[in-house]
Design a protein around this motif. Structure first.
Motif, mmCIF file in Angstrom:
data_model
loop_
_atom_site.group_PDB
_atom_site.id
_atom_site.type_symbol
_atom_site.label_atom_id
_atom_site.label_comp_id
_atom_site.label_asym_id
_atom_site.label_seq_id
_atom_site.Cartn_x
_atom_site.Cartn_y
_atom_site.Cartn_z
ATOM 1 N N PHE A 1 0.267 -14.318 33.835
ATOM 2 C CA PHE A 1 1.709 -14.064 33.931
ATOM 3 C C PHE A 1 2.423 -14.325 32.612
ATOM 4 O O PHE A 1 3.633 -14.225 32.532
ATOM 5 C CB PHE A 1 2.314 -14.927 35.036
ATOM 6 N N MET B 1 4.135 -8.825 33.594
ATOM 7 C CA MET B 1 5.057 -9.107 34.682
ATOM 8 C C MET B 1 5.081 -10.612 34.888
ATOM 9 O O MET B 1 4.021 -11.232 34.998
ATOM 10 C CB MET B 1 4.602 -8.401 35.955
ATOM 11 N N SER B 2 6.275 -11.170 34.915
ATOM 12 C CA SER B 2 6.359 -12.617 35.117
ATOM 13 C C SER B 2 6.036 -12.935 36.575
ATOM 14 O O SER B 2 6.059 -12.064 37.439
ATOM 15 C CB SER B 2 7.751 -13.122 34.765
ATOM 16 N N VAL B 3 5.776 -14.205 36.837
ATOM 17 C CA VAL B 3 5.377 -14.599 38.187
ATOM 18 C C VAL B 3 6.518 -14.378 39.188
ATOM 19 O O VAL B 3 6.274 -14.025 40.357
ATOM 20 C CB VAL B 3 4.882 -16.070 38.202
ATOM 21 N N THR B 4 7.763 -14.529 38.730
ATOM 22 C CA THR B 4 8.903 -14.328 39.645
ATOM 23 C C THR B 4 8.976 -12.865 40.071
ATOM 24 O O THR B 4 9.146 -12.565 41.262
ATOM 25 C CB THR B 4 10.216 -14.716 38.946
ATOM 26 N N GLU B 5 8.831 -11.972 39.086
ATOM 27 C CA GLU B 5 8.860 -10.537 39.413
ATOM 28 C C GLU B 5 7.693 -10.187 40.339
ATOM 29 O O GLU B 5 7.842 -9.406 41.277
ATOM 30 C CB GLU B 5 8.769 -9.717 38.119
ATOM 31 N N ALA C 1 6.106 -12.209 42.405
ATOM 32 C CA ALA C 1 6.336 -12.786 43.744
ATOM 33 C C ALA C 1 7.308 -11.911 44.534
ATOM 34 O O ALA C 1 7.108 -11.672 45.736
ATOM 35 C CB ALA C 1 6.865 -14.204 43.621
ATOM 36 N N GLY D 1 -2.224 -17.695 36.650
ATOM 37 C CA GLY D 1 -1.688 -18.273 37.876
ATOM 38 C C GLY D 1 -2.419 -17.719 39.083
ATOM 39 O O GLY D 1 -2.709 -16.524 39.145
ATOM 40 N N ARG E 1 9.898 -3.027 32.816
ATOM 41 C CA ARG E 1 8.726 -3.488 33.536
ATOM 42 C C ARG E 1 7.634 -2.434 33.560
ATOM 43 O O ARG E 1 6.522 -2.707 33.974
ATOM 44 C CB ARG E 1 9.117 -3.861 34.968
ATOM 45 N N ARG F 1 9.650 -17.902 28.226
ATOM 46 C CA ARG F 1 10.352 -17.667 29.491
ATOM 47 C C ARG F 1 9.336 -17.441 30.617
ATOM 48 O O ARG F 1 9.460 -18.002 31.706
ATOM 49 C CB ARG F 1 11.280 -16.449 29.365
ATOM 50 N N MET F 2 8.307 -16.628 30.317
ATOM 51 C CA MET F 2 7.305 -16.326 31.343
ATOM 52 C C MET F 2 6.510 -17.582 31.722
ATOM 53 O O MET F 2 6.210 -17.810 32.891
ATOM 54 C CB MET F 2 6.374 -15.211 30.870
ATOM 55 N N GLU G 1 8.770 -19.718 33.848
ATOM 56 C CA GLU G 1 8.850 -19.187 35.222
ATOM 57 C C GLU G 1 7.613 -19.570 36.025
ATOM 58 O O GLU G 1 7.707 -19.940 37.201
ATOM 59 C CB GLU G 1 8.997 -17.661 35.197
ATOM 60 N N LEU G 2 6.455 -19.466 35.360
ATOM 61 C CA LEU G 2 5.197 -19.798 36.041
ATOM 62 C C LEU G 2 5.181 -21.275 36.456
ATOM 63 O O LEU G 2 4.849 -21.612 37.598
ATOM 64 C CB LEU G 2 4.018 -19.492 35.109
ATOM 65 N N PHE H 1 7.705 -21.966 39.224
ATOM 66 C CA PHE H 1 7.174 -21.443 40.492
ATOM 67 C C PHE H 1 6.155 -22.422 41.078
ATOM 68 O O PHE H 1 6.185 -22.737 42.273
ATOM 69 C CB PHE H 1 6.517 -20.080 40.228
#
Lengths: 363, 116
Positions: free
Chosen positions: A301, A315-319, A321, A351, B3, B16-17, B20-21, B24
């Motif tokens: 991620f 793609m980030s983990v939030t996107e 999810a 992740g 995206r 940032r990524m 976020e990880l 989460f």
């Protein structure tokens, strides 16, 4: 954290534990970055220091080596084991089974001339066909030829580059071990919750050369791998002749009935696809998993932009999810989340997301 | 950030990524922790209730036991009184009169252990 720089590039060295054959191996025409150790060095600091810098480890004389010298980090190094020809499969399993053979995985190699012995050991320890390096003659007596064969095998081993994995054999195995340490307990947890009398149906999406197939015991698991690349499928089928590998078409629709598998997983696959393709794949994975079954997604991620591959869709983990929530109509429960840090990296990039599908099974 | 197109993430994107990880993962771990605490509290509350019920039952039993002991003490005192009374009557100048009564003789045999 292991010191990766000591093993990679010019710093790394191939360590050959030759034991009783040390004199013969020393006479062989070896590359410069090889260190040969004899029986006397087996329990010494010299061996430990050599293992700390090894990027390849060859056991020429198995009976005189003790794996007690090896710490966790040393197992990240690809290991080549020369099987002595005068041992039976039973005696080898008894003497080397728990300490060595059970620790060997997809990225290690077994050197043997004996096909029957290889077949018994392969089935017992779920090794892939590509893990065998066949040698002509007796490996112990033709030491020079064996070492040269191993050195020749080195550049092409262990697998072709796939799914963004570094083709460097040491980093590839080390990375795989990090992923395995996180995902294999989830495989076991999913299996524990099933009736042991019924075969456990597993699907890997983006199976590549089949490196995760050996994590499942064929006796109680029906493993199916699916991949878009025909060349990788060919290798996967050759690696695991007892398992099934199918072709994923360009529409990304999985050719299976709904609710066919107890566990559906993918490892570092999604970043190869655009958002719409990810959506299709996720919804297909959800469709084929049984209610109460598991979806495991191990992805990267965080992308550092160092890859030269042209098709990466970060793609980030939030996107990701949010995408899961959309594609599964919220019919999943988040079971486990774990981030991964790969060897030699400062960031936590990977992740694992483990999900359980909700619903009532169709009978 | 698009995206659907390949791009080279900037250092800010990368951080940032990763952030976020980690956020989460932390959110999941916190949720799991509070769920497991709730799980732990659930049996604890059950045990507490069970303990209270057992304590109440024990108190009730103790009260009943005390009542029985009191009753027994009262009965013993009454018996002593009867024995004393019968002794007085049997040894009085009118004992011959009471000895004519069968019920008195029964009471004498019962409490004074006489064969009279």
């Amino acid at each position: 954290m292991p010191d990766v720089s000591a093993r990679t590039g010019a710093n790394g060295q191939a360590v050959i534990y030759a034991g009783r054959f040390a004199d013969q191996v020393a006479d062989a025409d070896l590359p410069e970055n090889c260190i040969v150790l004899g029986e006397r060095e087996a329990p010494s600091c010299k061996l430990t220091r050599a293992l700390d810098r090894a990027n390849m480890l060859i056991f020429m004389d198995l009976p005189s080596f003790s794996t007690e010298t090896m710490i966790s980090d040393h197992w990240d190094v690809p290991i080549f084991v020369v099987i002595p020809s005068d041992f039976t499969a039973e005696s080898l399993a008894a003497t080397c089974g728990p300490e060595l053979f059970e620790q060997l995985g997809f990225f290690d190699r077994i050197v043997t001339q004996n096909s029957a012995l290889w077949e018994v050991l392969r089935q017992k320890y779920h090794w892939a066909e590509s893990q065998r390096i066949p040698v002509a003659g007796n490996p112990a007596s033709e030491v020079t030829g064996t070492v040269q064969a191993l050195m020749k095998a080195r550049p092409s081993s262990p697998v072709p580059e796939e799914n963004g994995i570094d083709p460097d054999s040491y980093l590839t195995k080390a990375l795989h071990r990090v992923q395995a340490a996180v995902i294999e307990p989830r495989f076991a947890a999913a299996q524990e919750k099933r009736d042991t009398k019924v075969p456990f149906d597993v699907l890997e999406v983006g199976s590549g050369v089949g490196r995760w197939a050996s994590s499942f015991h064929p006796a109680n698991t029906r493993f199916v791998g699916i991949d878009a690349r025909e060349d990788l499928l060919g290798e996967a089928r050759a690696n695991f002749p007892d398992q099934r590998f199918d072709r994923l078409g360009p529409d990304l629709l999985l050719p299976y009935r709904e609710e066919s598998f107890d566990l559906v997983f993918s490892v570092t696959v999604m970043h190869l696809y655009s958002t719409s393709a990810k959506r299709t794949l996720l919804s297909e994975m959800w469709r084929v998993v049984r209610p109460g079954g598991w979806l495991l997604l191990l992805e990267n991620f965080v992308f550092t932009g160092q890859s030269e591959k042209p098709t990466i869709y970060p793609m980030s983990v939030t996107e990701f999810a949010n995408l899961i929530v959309d594609t599964t109509a919220e019919q999943v429960v988040l079971d486990h989340v774990e981030s991964l840090q790969y060897p030699g990296e400062d960031l936590r990039r990977g992740g694992l997301i483990s999900l359980m599908r909700l619903g009532v099974p169709k009978i | 950030m698009s995206r659907d197109d390949f791009y080279t993430p900037t250092d800010t994107d990368v951080l940032r990524m990763e952030n976020e990880l980690l956020v989460f993962e932390v959110r999941f771990l916190k949720a799991q922790l509070s769920a497991s605490e709730a799980e732990r509290q659930r049996p604890a509350a059950r045990f507490k209730r069970q303990l209270e019920e057992t304590r109440t039952r024990l108190e009730e039993t103790r009260t009943r036991l005390e009542e029985r002991e009191n009753q027994l003490a009262r009965a013993k005192r009454a018996e002593q009184d009867i024995v004393s009374l019968l002794g007085l009557l049997a040894n009085s100048p009118f004992s011959w009169f009471f000895g004519l009564k069968q019920s008195f003789r029964v009471l004498e045999r019962r409490y004074l252990d006489t064969d009279a």
